[in-house]
Design a protein around this motif. Structure first.
Motif, PDB file in Angstrom:
ATOM      1  N   LYS A 109       1.037  -1.251  -0.100  1.00  0.00           N
ATOM      2  CA  LYS A 109      -0.068   0.038   0.008  1.00  0.00           C
ATOM      3  C   LYS A 109       0.755   1.254  -0.048  1.00  0.00           C
ATOM      4  CE  LYS A 109      -2.240  -1.725   3.603  1.00  0.00           C
ATOM      5  NZ  LYS A 109      -3.172  -1.906   4.878  1.00  0.00           N
ATOM      6  N   ASP A 110       1.832   1.435  -0.932  1.00  0.00           N
ATOM      7  CA  ASP A 110       2.666   2.473  -0.940  1.00  0.00           C
ATOM      8  C   ASP A 110       2.268   3.641  -1.945  1.00  0.00           C
ATOM      9  OD1 ASP A 110       4.541   1.603   1.011  1.00  0.00           O
ATOM     10  OD2 ASP A 110       5.527   0.403  -0.424  1.00  0.00           O
ATOM     11  N   THR A 111       1.841   3.239  -2.977  1.00  0.00           N
ATOM     12  CA  THR A 111       1.341   3.860  -4.189  1.00  0.00           C
ATOM     13  C   THR A 111       0.190   3.759  -4.600  1.00  0.00           C
ATOM     14  OG1 THR A 111       2.478   2.396  -5.600  1.00  0.00           O
ATOM     15  CG2 THR A 111       3.893   4.167  -5.067  1.00  0.00           C
ATOM     16  N   ILE A 112      -0.517   4.724  -5.266  1.00  0.00           N
ATOM     17  CA  ILE A 112      -1.706   4.819  -5.742  1.00  0.00           C
ATOM     18  C   ILE A 112      -1.814   4.566  -7.538  1.00  0.00           C
ATOM     19  CG2 ILE A 112      -4.165   6.125  -6.163  1.00  0.00           C
ATOM     20  CD1 ILE A 112      -3.698   6.910  -3.477  1.00  0.00           C
ATOM     21  N   ALA A 113      -2.548   3.850  -8.021  1.00  0.00           N
ATOM     22  CA  ALA A 113      -2.507   3.677  -9.667  1.00  0.00           C
ATOM     23  C   ALA A 113      -2.952   4.861 -10.113  1.00  0.00           C
ATOM     24  CB  ALA A 113      -3.043   2.339  -9.846  1.00  0.00           C
ATOM     25  N   ASP A 114      -2.562   4.915 -11.338  1.00  0.00           N
ATOM     26  CA  ASP A 114      -2.986   5.908 -12.244  1.00  0.00           C
ATOM     27  C   ASP A 114      -4.472   5.632 -12.804  1.00  0.00           C
ATOM     28  OD1 ASP A 114      -0.825   4.831 -12.924  1.00  0.00           O
ATOM     29  OD2 ASP A 114      -0.125   6.387 -14.340  1.00  0.00           O
ATOM     30  N   VAL A 115      -5.429   5.638 -12.023  1.00  0.00           N
ATOM     31  CA  VAL A 115      -6.593   5.312 -12.596  1.00  0.00           C
ATOM     32  C   VAL A 115      -7.155   6.667 -13.247  1.00  0.00           C
ATOM     33  CG1 VAL A 115      -9.176   4.846 -11.999  1.00  0.00           C
ATOM     34  CG2 VAL A 115      -7.587   3.593 -10.788  1.00  0.00           C
ATOM     35  N   PRO A 116      -7.693   6.780 -14.524  1.00  0.00           N
ATOM     36  CA  PRO A 116      -8.073   7.978 -15.226  1.00  0.00           C
ATOM     37  C   PRO A 116      -8.695   8.914 -14.513  1.00  0.00           C
ATOM     38  CG  PRO A 116      -8.208   6.035 -16.810  1.00  0.00           C
ATOM     39  CD  PRO A 116      -7.806   5.634 -15.408  1.00  0.00           C
ATOM     40  N   GLU A 117      -9.889   8.366 -14.013  1.00  0.00           N
ATOM     41  CA  GLU A 117     -11.040   9.106 -13.206  1.00  0.00           C
ATOM     42  C   GLU A 117     -10.049   9.802 -12.121  1.00  0.00           C
ATOM     43  OE1 GLU A 117     -11.335   6.112 -14.049  1.00  0.00           O
ATOM     44  OE2 GLU A 117     -13.543   5.700 -14.465  1.00  0.00           O
ATOM     45  N   ILE A 118      -9.386   9.198 -11.295  1.00  0.00           N
ATOM     46  CA  ILE A 118      -8.850   9.573 -10.187  1.00  0.00           C
ATOM     47  C   ILE A 118      -7.502  10.938 -10.599  1.00  0.00           C
ATOM     48  CG2 ILE A 118      -7.317   9.245  -8.088  1.00  0.00           C
ATOM     49  CD1 ILE A 118      -8.588   6.642  -7.981  1.00  0.00           C
ATOM     50  N   GLU A 119      -6.891  10.472 -11.662  1.00  0.00           N
ATOM     51  CA  GLU A 119      -5.858  11.199 -12.200  1.00  0.00           C
ATOM     52  C   GLU A 119      -6.471  12.615 -12.503  1.00  0.00           C
ATOM     53  OE1 GLU A 119      -3.226   9.612 -15.123  1.00  0.00           O
ATOM     54  OE2 GLU A 119      -2.817  11.595 -15.753  1.00  0.00           O
ATOM     55  N   ALA A 120      -7.552  12.764 -13.129  1.00  0.00           N
ATOM     56  CA  ALA A 120      -8.434  13.636 -13.739  1.00  0.00           C
ATOM     57  C   ALA A 120      -8.797  14.784 -12.655  1.00  0.00           C
ATOM     58  CB  ALA A 120      -9.451  13.551 -14.522  1.00  0.00           C
ATOM     59  N   GLU A 121      -9.497  14.309 -11.373  1.00  0.00           N
ATOM     60  CA  GLU A 121      -9.728  14.822 -10.332  1.00  0.00           C
ATOM     61  C   GLU A 121      -8.610  15.418  -9.675  1.00  0.00           C
ATOM     62  OE1 GLU A 121     -12.805  15.515  -8.647  1.00  0.00           O
ATOM     63  OE2 GLU A 121     -13.619  15.171 -10.776  1.00  0.00           O
ATOM     64  N   ILE A 122      -7.556  15.017  -9.411  1.00  0.00           N
ATOM     65  CA  ILE A 122      -6.285  15.331  -8.922  1.00  0.00           C
ATOM     66  C   ILE A 122      -5.835  16.721  -9.531  1.00  0.00           C
ATOM     67  CG2 ILE A 122      -3.937  14.850  -8.095  1.00  0.00           C
ATOM     68  CD1 ILE A 122      -4.447  12.038  -7.660  1.00  0.00           C
ATOM     69  N   ARG A 123      -5.700  16.320 -10.905  1.00  0.00           N
ATOM     70  CA  ARG A 123      -5.436  17.441 -11.781  1.00  0.00           C
ATOM     71  C   ARG A 123      -6.307  18.733 -11.642  1.00  0.00           C
ATOM     72  NH1 ARG A 123      -4.266  14.737 -16.053  1.00  0.00           N
ATOM     73  NH2 ARG A 123      -2.226  14.643 -15.590  1.00  0.00           N
ATOM     74  N   LEU A 124      -7.501  18.519 -11.722  1.00  0.00           N
ATOM     75  CA  LEU A 124      -8.565  19.802 -11.381  1.00  0.00           C
ATOM     76  C   LEU A 124      -8.571  20.231 -10.236  1.00  0.00           C
ATOM     77  CD1 LEU A 124     -11.853  17.985 -13.144  1.00  0.00           C
ATOM     78  CD2 LEU A 124     -10.505  19.940 -13.853  1.00  0.00           C
ATOM     79  N   ALA A 125      -8.302  19.587  -9.016  1.00  0.00           N
ATOM     80  CA  ALA A 125      -7.900  20.161  -7.774  1.00  0.00           C
ATOM     81  C   ALA A 125      -6.934  20.909  -7.495  1.00  0.00           C
ATOM     82  CB  ALA A 125      -8.197  19.052  -6.550  1.00  0.00           C
ATOM     83  N   LEU A 126      -5.732  20.177  -8.268  1.00  0.00           N
ATOM     84  CA  LEU A 126      -4.494  20.998  -8.114  1.00  0.00           C
ATOM     85  C   LEU A 126      -4.444  22.364  -9.009  1.00  0.00           C
ATOM     86  CD1 LEU A 126      -1.553  20.751  -7.056  1.00  0.00           C
ATOM     87  CD2 LEU A 126      -1.100  19.815  -9.198  1.00  0.00           C
ATOM     88  N   GLN A 127      -5.160  22.423 -10.063  1.00  0.00           N
ATOM     89  CA  GLN A 127      -5.202  23.428 -10.784  1.00  0.00           C
ATOM     90  C   GLN A 127      -6.032  24.572  -9.983  1.00  0.00           C
ATOM     91  OE1 GLN A 127      -7.002  21.745 -14.486  1.00  0.00           O
ATOM     92  NE2 GLN A 127      -5.011  21.584 -15.403  1.00  0.00           N
ATOM     93  N   GLU A 128      -7.126  24.338  -9.460  1.00  0.00           N
ATOM     94  CA  GLU A 128      -7.911  25.268  -8.755  1.00  0.00           C
ATOM     95  C   GLU A 128      -6.900  25.705  -7.478  1.00  0.00           C
ATOM     96  OE1 GLU A 128     -10.672  26.810  -8.988  1.00  0.00           O
ATOM     97  OE2 GLU A 128     -10.715  27.639  -7.015  1.00  0.00           O
ATOM     98  N   ALA A 129      -6.331  24.815  -6.810  1.00  0.00           N
ATOM     99  CA  ALA A 129      -5.519  25.397  -5.706  1.00  0.00           C
ATOM    100  C   ALA A 129      -4.304  26.315  -6.345  1.00  0.00           C
ATOM    101  CB  ALA A 129      -5.003  24.184  -4.746  1.00  0.00           C
ATOM    102  N   ALA A 130      -3.804  25.933  -7.257  1.00  0.00           N
ATOM    103  CA  ALA A 130      -2.711  26.726  -7.803  1.00  0.00           C
ATOM    104  C   ALA A 130      -2.941  27.997  -8.311  1.00  0.00           C
ATOM    105  CB  ALA A 130      -2.101  25.994  -8.944  1.00  0.00           C
ATOM    106  N   ARG A 131      -4.405  28.396  -8.631  1.00  0.00           N
ATOM    107  CA  ARG A 131      -4.904  29.378  -9.192  1.00  0.00           C
ATOM    108  C   ARG A 131      -4.796  30.289  -8.083  1.00  0.00           C
ATOM    109  NH1 ARG A 131      -8.009  26.475 -13.230  1.00  0.00           N
ATOM    110  NH2 ARG A 131      -9.614  26.261 -11.721  1.00  0.00           N
TER     111      ARG A 131
END
Ligand code: ADP
Ligand code: MG
Length: 486
Positions: free
Chosen positions: A443-465
Motif C-alpha cells: 500500500k505505498d502507491t496509488i495507481a493512475d486510474v484515469p478518473e482519479i488522475e483527472a480529479e487530482i489535476r482539477l483540484a491542483l489547478q484550482e488550488a494553484a490558481r
C-alpha cells in the motif's frame, strides 16, 4: 520418482513464510510498519466513531542486539538490527469486545472493516503482520489490553498466532473491573529492528498523520528519550463514514456468489433491490430481463452460469442506461477547513489553501480528491514541490515517484502559476475511497486510474490558481512599497 507431493497451506503460514509481502521485509521498515499499522488502527477506532483521538506511541529499546555472523548469513530479514524494541500504542477508541480480541490480533485476515466504508485498514492484516513478525524475530506474543465502550471490565490478553492452523494462540488472559469510564485499547509487540535507521521515517509518518488530523492529540516517545507531541488544534472532526451497500458496478462474480448465499431475500428481484445501492424495482427488472433470468428465482439456488449472466447484465446496464453514482455516505473526506488548519499549524506558511472536490467514482467505487497548498513563511525553498501524499488519511512515504499524485504534480507547469523553483512550496494530495486502487500489497502507491488522475489535476489547478493570485498580489504590494520608499 517423478512424483510431487501436494499440500495446501493456510494464510498464517503463507504470510509467515512471505512476511516481506506485508511490508515487514527489513529491520528498519519493520519498526516503521508496526507503528503505522497500530496508529492507523487507533485512529480508525476513534475518529470513525466520532471520538476525538488521544493516542500515545511508546518505543522502548529493551536491549542492544547485533546479529552473529552466522545469523547474518542465513537470515530472511534484510539489513542489520540494532536492538530489540517494545512498541506500544495506546488509544481512547471504542475498544475490542472480549471474545474478538484473540482473533483481531491472532488470526490473519480477520477484520471488522470488510464492508463498504472508508477506513484506514483494508486487508485485515495490518497489526497481525506485526504480531507475526514479532513471533518470527523474538518469539514474544502481543499484549493487548482493551476496554470496550459500555463494558464494565478491562481485558488483558497475551496472544500470538498458531502458524499452521491460523487460530489465535492465547498465552495468558485476565480481566478486572474498571474504575471510571475509561475505554480504549493498548497494544504492545516486542520485535527486532533498527531504530536508528527507522527514526526519520517514523517521526515523519507521525508528523504527516498529525497534519491531516488536527483534531487528534498524538504523542510519540522514542528510544532516544525524546517526546514529540502534537496537541489537538481543533475539536472539529470529519463526518464519520457510513457503511453502505455495494454498488452494482463494483461487483465481481465471487462477490455476487457470496451475496446470493448470505442474503435473506427470497427472490432474485428482492435480492437486487435490497442488497445493492442504486437499484430500485424498475432497474432490477431491467437487469433481470437483460440477463434472461426470472425475477422469482431463489438466490441460494443460482447456478454458476446464472450468476455470471447476472453480473454481466449489471455491468451492461451501467454502460447503456447508467446507475445513480455510488453513494458518498461511505466516504469521510478531511475537508478544506481541517486541511488548512493542519497545514498552517504544522508548517507556518505565509499562504495556505485547500480544495475538496465533490465525490466521484471509478468502477463502482466512490472516491474523493482533496488538495492543499502551503507556500512561503517558514517553508524552506526546494527545487521541486514537497509532496505530501495520503490515502484514506494515512500518509504514504515510500516510492513517491510511482504514484499518480507525483505524476500530476510534476506535470503541472508551475511557471503558469507564477511559481519558479527553488520555491517554498508544499502540496498535499489526499485520495479517499472505499477502495483505494493501490499498486502493491504494501500500500505505498496509488495507481493512475484515469478518473482519479483527472480529479487530482482539477483540484491542483484550482488550488494553484489561488496561489497565483496570492503571489501576484504580494508582488504588487512589494513593488508599491518600494516606490513609496524610493
Ligand atoms: P484491519 O485494520 O485491516 O481491519 P488489523 O489486523 O490491523 O486489520 O486489525 C484487525 C481488527 O482488529 C480491526 O478490523 C479492528 O476491528 C480491530 N482493532 C485493531 N486495533 C484496534 C484498536 N486499537 N481499537 C479497536 N479495534 C482494533
Ligand atoms: Mg489495521
Amino acid at each position: 520418482r517423478g512424483e510431487e507431493r501436494f499440500k495446501a497451506i493456510g494464510p498464517a503460514e503463507f504470510f509467515f513464510r512471505n512476511i516481506e509481502l506485508t511490508g515487514f521485509d527489513n529491520y528498519t521498515r519493520a519498526i516503521f510498519q508496526t507503528v503505522k499499522e497500530m496508529l492507523d488502527n487507533s485512529l480508525d477506532a476513534t475518529e470513525t466513531h466520532g471520538i476525538l483521538p488521544r493516542i500515545t506511541i511508546v518505543i522502548e529499546r529493551l536491549n542492544e542486539a547485533k546479529a552473529s555472523k552466522e545469523e547474518e548469513e542465513k537470515k530472511e530479514i534484510k539489513g542489520s538490527k540494532d536492538g530489540i524494541y517494545r512498541i506500544t500504542v495506546d488509544d481512547n477508541g471504542i475498544g475490542v469486545p472480549q471474545d474478538k480480541i484473540p482473533y483481531a490480533f491472532g488470526r490473519m485476515l480477520y477484520s471488522s472493516k470488510y464492508v463498504e466504508r472508508q477506513t484506514r485498514g483494508t486487508y485485515g492484516l495490518g497489526v497481525k503482520a506485526a504480531v507475526l513478525y514479532a513471533q518470527k524475530t523474538t518469539g514474544e506474543p502481543a499484549t493487548v489490553i482493551s476496554s470496550p465502550i459500555k463494558d464494565k471490565m478491562t481485558y488483558r490478553f497475551k496472544v500470538s498466532t498458531n502458524i499452521s492452523t491460523n487460530e489465535p494462540d492465547v498465552k495468558e488472559r485476565g480481566s478486572w473491573t474498571k474504575s471510571g469510564d475509561w475505554h480504549g485499547t493498548r497494544v504492545s509487540v516486542i520485535i527486532e529492528g533498527n531504530w536508528r535507521r527507522a527514526r526519520s521515517k517514523v517521526v515523519e509518518y507521525v508528523r504527516r498523520t498529525a497534519i491531516v488530523a488536527p483534531y487528534a492529540d498524538i504523542t510519540l516517545i522514542t528510544p532516544d528519550g525524546t517526546l514529540i507531541r502534537y496537541p489537538r488544534r481543533t475539536k472539529e472532526m470529519p463526518k464519520p463514514p457510513k457503511e453502505v451497500k455495494p454498488h452494482p458496478l463494483g461487483i465481481d462474480i465471487e462477490t455476487m456468489k457470496r451475496i446470493a448465499q448470505l442474503t435473506t431475500a427470497k427472490t432474485l428481484l428482492q435480492m437486487l433491490t435490497t442488497e445493492f445501492q442504486a437499484v430500485g424495482a424498475k432497474t432490477a427488472k431491467a437487469i433481470l430481463s437483460m440477463a434472461g433470468l426470472e425475477p422469482d428465482l431463489e438466490p441460494k439456488k443460482l447456478t454458476e452460469e446464472q450468476i455470471k449472466a447476472l453480473v454481466n447484465a449489471m455491468k451492461e446496464y451501467g454502460t447503456t442506461k447508467r446507475y445513480k453514482a455510488p453513494s458518498k455516505e461511505a466516504l469521510s473526506p478531511i475537508g478544506e477547513k481541517l486541511i488548512k488548519i493542519g497545514l498552517k499549524s504544522m508548517l507556518n506558511p505565509e499562504f495556505v489553501t485547500a480544495v475538496s472536490r465533490r465525490p466521484s467514482s471509478y468502477s463502482g467505487h466512490p472516491f474523493v480528491v482533496e488538495v492543499g497548498i502551503a507556500y512561503g513563511g517558514e517553508i524552506p525553498p526546494s527545487d521541486a514541490p514537497v509532496l505530501l501524499r495520503y490515502a484514506n488519511k494515512t500518509p504514504l512515504l515510500y516510492n513517491e515517484r510511482n504514484d499518480v499524485s507525483w505524476k500530476v504534480v510534476s506535470e503541472l507547469n508551475w511557471k503558469n502559476y507564477e511559481v519558479s523553483f527553488p520555491a517554498p512550496l508544499v502540496v498535499l494530495v489526499h485520495v479517499a475511497s472505499t477502495k483505494v486502487p493501490f499498486k502493491d500489497v504494501s500500500k505505498d502507491t496509488i495507481a493512475d486510474v484515469p478518473e482519479i488522475e483527472a480529479e487530482i489535476r482539477l483540484a491542483l489547478q484550482e488550488a494553484a490558481r489561488r496561489l497565483k493570485r496570492f503571489i501576484i498580489k504580494k508582488r504588487k504590494e512589494e513593488e508599491l512599497a518600494e516606490k513609496v520608499i524610493t
